[in-house]
Design a protein around this motif. Structure first.
Motif, mmCIF file in Angstrom:
data_model
loop_
_atom_site.group_PDB
_atom_site.id
_atom_site.type_symbol
_atom_site.label_atom_id
_atom_site.label_comp_id
_atom_site.label_asym_id
_atom_site.label_seq_id
_atom_site.Cartn_x
_atom_site.Cartn_y
_atom_site.Cartn_z
ATOM 1 N N LEU A 21 46.553 54.356 16.809
ATOM 2 C CA LEU A 21 46.612 53.494 17.987
ATOM 3 C C LEU A 21 47.131 52.144 17.524
ATOM 4 N N VAL A 22 48.166 51.633 18.184
ATOM 5 C CA VAL A 22 48.749 50.351 17.816
ATOM 6 C C VAL A 22 48.459 49.336 18.919
ATOM 7 N N LEU A 23 47.888 48.213 18.537
ATOM 8 C CA LEU A 23 47.663 47.085 19.439
ATOM 9 C C LEU A 23 48.670 45.996 19.083
ATOM 10 N N GLY A 24 49.375 45.494 20.081
ATOM 11 C CA GLY A 24 50.438 44.531 19.808
ATOM 12 C C GLY A 24 51.751 45.217 19.493
ATOM 13 N N GLY A 25 51.917 46.439 19.963
ATOM 14 C CA GLY A 25 53.096 47.226 19.620
ATOM 15 C C GLY A 25 54.380 46.788 20.279
ATOM 16 N N SER A 26 54.309 45.844 21.225
ATOM 17 C CA SER A 26 55.534 45.355 21.862
ATOM 18 C C SER A 26 56.043 44.072 21.228
ATOM 19 N N GLY A 27 55.328 43.538 20.249
ATOM 20 C CA GLY A 27 55.758 42.321 19.571
ATOM 21 C C GLY A 27 56.798 42.596 18.504
ATOM 22 N N ARG A 28 57.309 41.548 17.888
ATOM 23 C CA ARG A 28 58.395 41.704 16.910
ATOM 24 C C ARG A 28 57.970 42.547 15.711
ATOM 25 N N THR A 29 56.791 42.310 15.198
ATOM 26 C CA THR A 29 56.308 43.124 14.088
ATOM 27 C C THR A 29 55.709 44.436 14.595
ATOM 28 N N GLY A 30 55.049 44.378 15.735
ATOM 29 C CA GLY A 30 54.436 45.572 16.290
ATOM 30 C C GLY A 30 55.428 46.687 16.561
ATOM 31 N N LYS A 31 56.603 46.344 17.088
ATOM 32 C CA LYS A 31 57.623 47.360 17.346
ATOM 33 C C LYS A 31 58.060 48.041 16.049
ATOM 34 N N LEU A 32 58.128 47.274 14.978
ATOM 35 C CA LEU A 32 58.525 47.843 13.693
ATOM 36 C C LEU A 32 57.427 48.740 13.129
ATOM 37 N N ILE A 33 56.178 48.401 13.394
ATOM 38 C CA ILE A 33 55.070 49.270 12.974
ATOM 39 C C ILE A 33 55.170 50.613 13.692
ATOM 40 N N VAL A 34 55.434 50.564 14.995
ATOM 41 C CA VAL A 34 55.593 51.794 15.773
ATOM 42 C C VAL A 34 56.734 52.633 15.209
ATOM 43 N N GLU A 35 57.874 51.987 14.952
ATOM 44 C CA GLU A 35 59.042 52.713 14.433
ATOM 45 C C GLU A 35 58.761 53.318 13.062
ATOM 46 N N GLU A 36 58.117 52.556 12.203
ATOM 47 C CA GLU A 36 57.809 53.041 10.856
ATOM 48 C C GLU A 36 56.886 54.245 10.920
ATOM 49 N N ALA A 37 55.863 54.161 11.750
ATOM 50 C CA ALA A 37 54.910 55.262 11.847
ATOM 51 C C ALA A 37 55.579 56.530 12.375
ATOM 52 N N ILE A 38 56.397 56.392 13.412
ATOM 53 C CA ILE A 38 57.071 57.555 13.988
ATOM 54 C C ILE A 38 58.044 58.149 12.988
#
Length: 223
Positions: free
Chosen positions: A4-21
């Motif tokens: 579960l990602v909180l803050g996933g629409s932010g500049r770093t958060g989007k990269l966390i989502v991409e990295e995980a996927i």
């Protein structure tokens, strides 16, 4: 793994989502504006805010099994992207602290063990090993509010009785992921002006879910 990602629409958060996927993990992102992310294989989007405990619980309930880790990339809302900008007048008090507290409360109910939080160089006991210019900025400019919030999150998370990793990122920069230098929690020997790309931070945080190297630690990280 399931995250579960909180803050996933932010500049770093989007990269966390991409990295995980990109590494084959399944991600649920809890965000206020669903249009800020595009749902795709490996990513589910739940509308809501981490300031509401029930919204985090709702995100958990959308998953067939609870997430194995929560990744938090929240920051204070400012009137511009400048780190010196004033805090937005409509920013909720304790947005970071209460969001993390809500996440920890829900993860305990569902049996999730680990939370990975994007912190910053200068939080907690890493402040004293910063150079004098940064110490002055964190004392006398609007940057002091973020540093204070991260320090409080740090203190409260350590008392929560969960597995945590507080990634104390140095000065954030744009660019590709690069080799990461890891320093002790107090940031000793990190240098005068250490920087790290957001993509590198995202990689470190996802790896902190996969490995046990930094459990219950708050390493200072740079490139």
């Amino acid at each position: 793994m399931r995250f579960l990602v909180l803050g996933g629409s932010g500049r770093t958060g989007k990269l966390i989502v991409e990295e995980a996927i990109s590494k084959g993990h399944n991600v649920v992102a809890l965000i206020r504006s669903p249009s800020s992310l595009t749902a795709r294989p490996g990513l589910a989007i739940v509308q809501g805010t981490p300031m509401k405990r029930e919204d985090i619980a709702k995100a958990f309930e959308t998953m067939q099994e609870p997430p194995q880790a929560i990744l938090v990339a929240l920051s204070l809302k400012r009137v511009s992207d400048s780190p010196f900008a004033a805090i937005s007048p409509d920013a909720p008090d304790r947005i970071m602290e209460d969001s993390v507290a809500n996440a920890i409360s829900v993860m305990k109910d569902f049996g999730t063990k680990r939370i990975i939080i994007l912190s910053q160089w200068g939080a907690g006991n890493s402040f004293d090993n910063m150079n004098f210019l940064f110490r002055a900025m964190f004392r006398y400019t609007n940057m002091k509010y973020g540093q204070a919030a991260h320090t409080t999150v740090d203190e409260e998370t350590r008392k929560a009785g969960v597995e945590f990793v507080l990634a104390r990122a140095c000065v954030l920069a744009d660019g590709e992921a690069a080799p990461i230098r890891v320093y002790p929690d107090n940031g000793k020997s990190a240098g005068f002006l250490p920087k790290i790309t957001r993509a590198s931070v995202a990689r470190f945080m996802v790896e902190a879910c996969e490995k046990d190297d930094f459990v219950c630690k708050s390493p200072v990280i740079s490139n």
